[in-house]
Design a protein around this motif. Structure first.
Motif, PDB file in Angstrom:
ATOM      1  N   SER A  62       0.818  -1.224   0.000  1.00 46.60           N
ATOM      2  CA  SER A  62       0.000   0.000   0.000  1.00 46.60           C
ATOM      3  C   SER A  62       0.845   1.264   0.000  1.00 46.60           C
ATOM      4  CB  SER A  62      -0.931   0.007   1.216  1.00 46.60           C
ATOM      5  OG  SER A  62      -1.694  -1.175   1.262  1.00 46.60           O
ATOM      6  N   PHE A  63       1.869   1.302   0.835  1.00 50.39           N
ATOM      7  CA  PHE A  63       2.731   2.494   0.911  1.00 50.39           C
ATOM      8  C   PHE A  63       3.417   2.742  -0.422  1.00 50.39           C
ATOM      9  CE2 PHE A  63       6.808   4.600   1.880  1.00 50.39           C
ATOM     10  CZ  PHE A  63       6.324   5.761   2.466  1.00 50.39           C
ATOM     11  N   GLN A  64       3.903   1.672  -1.057  1.00 49.40           N
ATOM     12  CA  GLN A  64       4.589   1.826  -2.338  1.00 49.40           C
ATOM     13  C   GLN A  64       3.619   2.263  -3.433  1.00 49.40           C
ATOM     14  OE1 GLN A  64       7.764   1.753  -2.439  1.00 49.40           O
ATOM     15  NE2 GLN A  64       8.048   0.933  -0.370  1.00 49.40           N
ATOM     16  N   THR A  65       2.403   1.709  -3.409  1.00 53.28           N
ATOM     17  CA  THR A  65       1.417   2.054  -4.429  1.00 53.28           C
ATOM     18  C   THR A  65       0.971   3.507  -4.284  1.00 53.28           C
ATOM     19  OG1 THR A  65       0.631  -0.229  -4.372  1.00 53.28           O
ATOM     20  CG2 THR A  65      -0.771   1.370  -5.484  1.00 53.28           C
ATOM     21  N   LEU A  66       0.721   3.912  -3.053  1.00 48.77           N
ATOM     22  CA  LEU A  66       0.366   5.314  -2.811  1.00 48.77           C
ATOM     23  C   LEU A  66       1.487   6.251  -3.229  1.00 48.77           C
ATOM     24  CD1 LEU A  66      -1.507   5.304   0.624  1.00 48.77           C
ATOM     25  CD2 LEU A  66      -2.331   6.281  -1.511  1.00 48.77           C
ATOM     26  N   SER A  67       2.721   5.859  -2.913  1.00 47.46           N
ATOM     27  CA  SER A  67       3.868   6.693  -3.275  1.00 47.46           C
ATOM     28  C   SER A  67       3.959   6.867  -4.781  1.00 47.46           C
ATOM     29  CB  SER A  67       5.169   6.071  -2.743  1.00 47.46           C
ATOM     30  OG  SER A  67       5.169   6.042  -1.325  1.00 47.46           O
ATOM     31  N   GLU A  68       3.719   5.780  -5.486  1.00 47.47           N
ATOM     32  CA  GLU A  68       3.829   5.816  -6.948  1.00 47.47           C
ATOM     33  C   GLU A  68       2.713   6.660  -7.562  1.00 47.47           C
ATOM     34  OE1 GLU A  68       5.363   5.085 -10.672  1.00 47.47           O
ATOM     35  OE2 GLU A  68       6.255   4.609  -8.716  1.00 47.47           O
ATOM     36  N   ARG A  69       1.526   6.607  -6.995  1.00 53.21           N
ATOM     37  CA  ARG A  69       0.382   7.266  -7.627  1.00 53.21           C
ATOM     38  C   ARG A  69       0.125   8.691  -7.139  1.00 53.21           C
ATOM     39  NH1 ARG A  69      -4.075   2.364  -8.166  1.00 53.21           N
ATOM     40  NH2 ARG A  69      -2.713   0.923  -9.293  1.00 53.21           N
ATOM     41  N   LEU A  70       0.472   8.943  -5.892  1.00 55.97           N
ATOM     42  CA  LEU A  70       0.170  10.270  -5.338  1.00 55.97           C
ATOM     43  C   LEU A  70       1.408  11.114  -5.070  1.00 55.97           C
ATOM     44  CD1 LEU A  70      -2.631   9.410  -2.731  1.00 55.97           C
ATOM     45  CD2 LEU A  70      -2.921  10.495  -4.965  1.00 55.97           C
ATOM     46  N   PHE A  71       2.527  10.451  -4.818  1.00 57.33           N
ATOM     47  CA  PHE A  71       3.710  11.196  -4.368  1.00 57.33           C
ATOM     48  C   PHE A  71       4.941  10.822  -5.184  1.00 57.33           C
ATOM     49  CE2 PHE A  71       0.904  10.415  -0.668  1.00 57.33           C
ATOM     50  CZ  PHE A  71       0.487  11.719  -0.456  1.00 57.33           C
TER      51      PHE A  71
END
Length: 493
Positions: A62-71
């Motif tokens: 989840s952290f990696q996916t959020l980082s890739e898509r939002l940050f």
């Protein structure tokens, strides 16, 4: 109005579209996206409940996916902005900031102030672990990443401050003011303190006697306790190995790792990044100490392991790093076998890959001509660690960058050793051909006088025998010999 579903920690619009960093109009550290709120609330709850499986899924996916898509091109929200959603929990905020800085280093270029702030956060986090009561279980992957990133940021800071010539006056003033930030003694002391306070060395000793279950449980505590201090202490031994390799102190580096027992399965093998990094530095230290057979054995094992398992890590955020280290280790294996032809220690699959990548270069390396030295130089430069000079710059003298000094010194020492090995190449050829030979005849073949030949033979003995980690003399030679002075002959074994 967008409706959000919580899927792997990612906000999803009704049409399935996920907002990206590019869609944001500038970075606002106080803005917390709904998906980030949901991610943090769930992560905080799982940490409080010691639900290691869910923590691991959220941390790794989840952290990696959020980082890739939002940050992708911006930092995460500031800790002050997210604190209200996690009850302003001090420990969770320290963990969040550790992840925040790690993401910043991975995606962006940190400022000097951010480097210093990250050091302060590590101090607070490690002091809490060392002197407080930590009532949580975290995944081994996260705990390894903490230690690994701590050492990486130290290395990065040393390289940053060594490029002193191009610094602004403001940066120089900050370096003067915060001269204890990423101080070499502070870094070593924290890693050593984690090893000692965790009593991990004693735990591993008791495990040999069947009195502990540390490795069998991958370091987790299934009796309601915490694994944080013990596992951080365990991984800190690998951290110390890496730090001392960066200094070029290979004896101390290997000494730090002795309690783990590198030839056996351990907790370090439960995390792919830890496994590869530990073996890479262990093998490199052995290579530099002329313990070529130890280096070849471990390089071979880790390369064979990567070959068998890398398909399972294709979606892992560490995948690119795995591939890079794989290539570097092949280069180090090519060096090791060229200096010590022990191909019998290498799996057929690994040997096939090695010949495909470096077969022609290895043939030229073993000729020891001018071209060979340039190949040794090339492979060493590509595969060696990023050596550091940990000392602070002298601001009272003219500012001169010294970020390449440590690397040049290690390269010089390595090539000097290669030059000495050049003397042994002819001897090794005859060792492989004869079972017995008179000293006079070998001297004639090598076109030297007998005293010179004896000196070369003693050099060969010295260069192919080293002191092992158990303090015993061990041989690196695939063939060996002894001299019978009665008949002035050499007998090969």
């Amino acid at each position: 109005m967008a409706l959000y579903d919580y899927e792997d920690g990612v906000a999803v619009y009704e049409d399935g579209h996920c907002p990206s960093a590019a869609a944001q109009s500038g970075y606002d550290p106080d803005f917390v996206h709904d998906s980030v709120k949901s991610f943090l609330v769930h992560l905080y709850r799982h940490i409080r409940e010691k639900n290691v499986y869910e923590i691991h899924q959220m941390y790794e996916t989840s952290f990696q996916t959020l980082s890739e898509r939002l940050f992708k091109e911006t930092p995460w929200p500031s800790v002050d902005a997210v604190a209200p959603y996690v009850d302003n929990d001090h420990v969770f905020c320290l963990l969040y900031r550790e992840m925040w800085f790690r993401h910043l280093y991975a995606r962006l270029t940190p400022t000097l102030k951010q480097r210093i702030d990250s050091w302060d956060n590590y101090i607070s986090l490690f002091q809490l672990v060392l002197h407080g009561v930590v009532n949580m279980q975290l995944p081994n992957q996260w705990l390894w990443d903490m230690v690994d990133e701590f050492v990486y940021q130290f290395q990065s800071f040393c390289q940053y401050k060594a490029k002193i010539k191009n610094k602004t006056e403001e940066e120089i003033e900050l370096l003067r003011q915060f001269d204890q930030a990423w101080n070499v003694y502070g870094v070593l002391n924290f890693l050593q303190a984690l090893v000692e306070k965790s009593t991990i060395t004693q735990i591993l000793e008791r495990e040999k006697d069947g009195l502990e279950q540390f490795t069998a449980t991958d370091g987790y505590d299934y009796n309601g306790g915490s694994n944080v201090l013990k596992v951080l202490g365990y991984f800190s031994m690998a951290g110390l190995l890496r730090v001392h390799c960066l200094f070029g102190d290979y004896h101390t580096a290997l000494k730090c790792l002795l309690p783990i027992g590198i030839t056996q399965q351990g907790v370090y093998t439960s995390v792919i990044g830890s496994h590869i990094t530990t073996i890479y530095h262990y093998g490199f230290a052995n290579l530099m100490l002329r313990r070529y057979t130890d280096a070849i054995r471990e390089f071979n094992k880790i390369l064979f392991y990567i070959y068998k398992t890398k398909q399972f890590h294709q979606k892992s955020p560490q995948y690119e790093q795995i591939l890079k280290k794989n290539e570097q280790i092949y280069a180090l294996l090519a060096i090791s076998i060229s200096l010590c032809p022990q191909v019998k220690l290498v799996e057929e699959t690994v040997n096939s890959q090695l010949r495909e990548k470096y077969g022609e270069k290895m043939i030229r390396m073993q000729r020891y001509d001018d071209e060979a030295f340039s190949i040794y130089d090339e492979l060493f430069s590509y595969a060696c660690p990023k050596f550091i000079t940990p000392s602070a710059p002298c601001f009272e003298e003219p500012l001169v960058s010294y970020n390449q000094d440590a690397y040049r010194l290690q390269l010089k020492l390595f090539l000097y050793e290669v030059k000495q090995q050049q003397l042994l190449s002819n001897v090794r050829t005859f060792l492989n051909v004869y079972s017995t030979l008179s000293i006079g005849k070998l001297a004639s073949y090598m076109e030297v006088d007998e005293p010179t030949l004896r000196a070369i033979l003693m050099t060969y003995k010295h260069k192919t025998h080293v002191v092992g980690s158990d303090r015993r003399i061990i041989s690196n030679a695939d063939v060996d010999f002894y001299i019978d002075d009665v008949c002035s002959s050499i007998f090969f074994s």
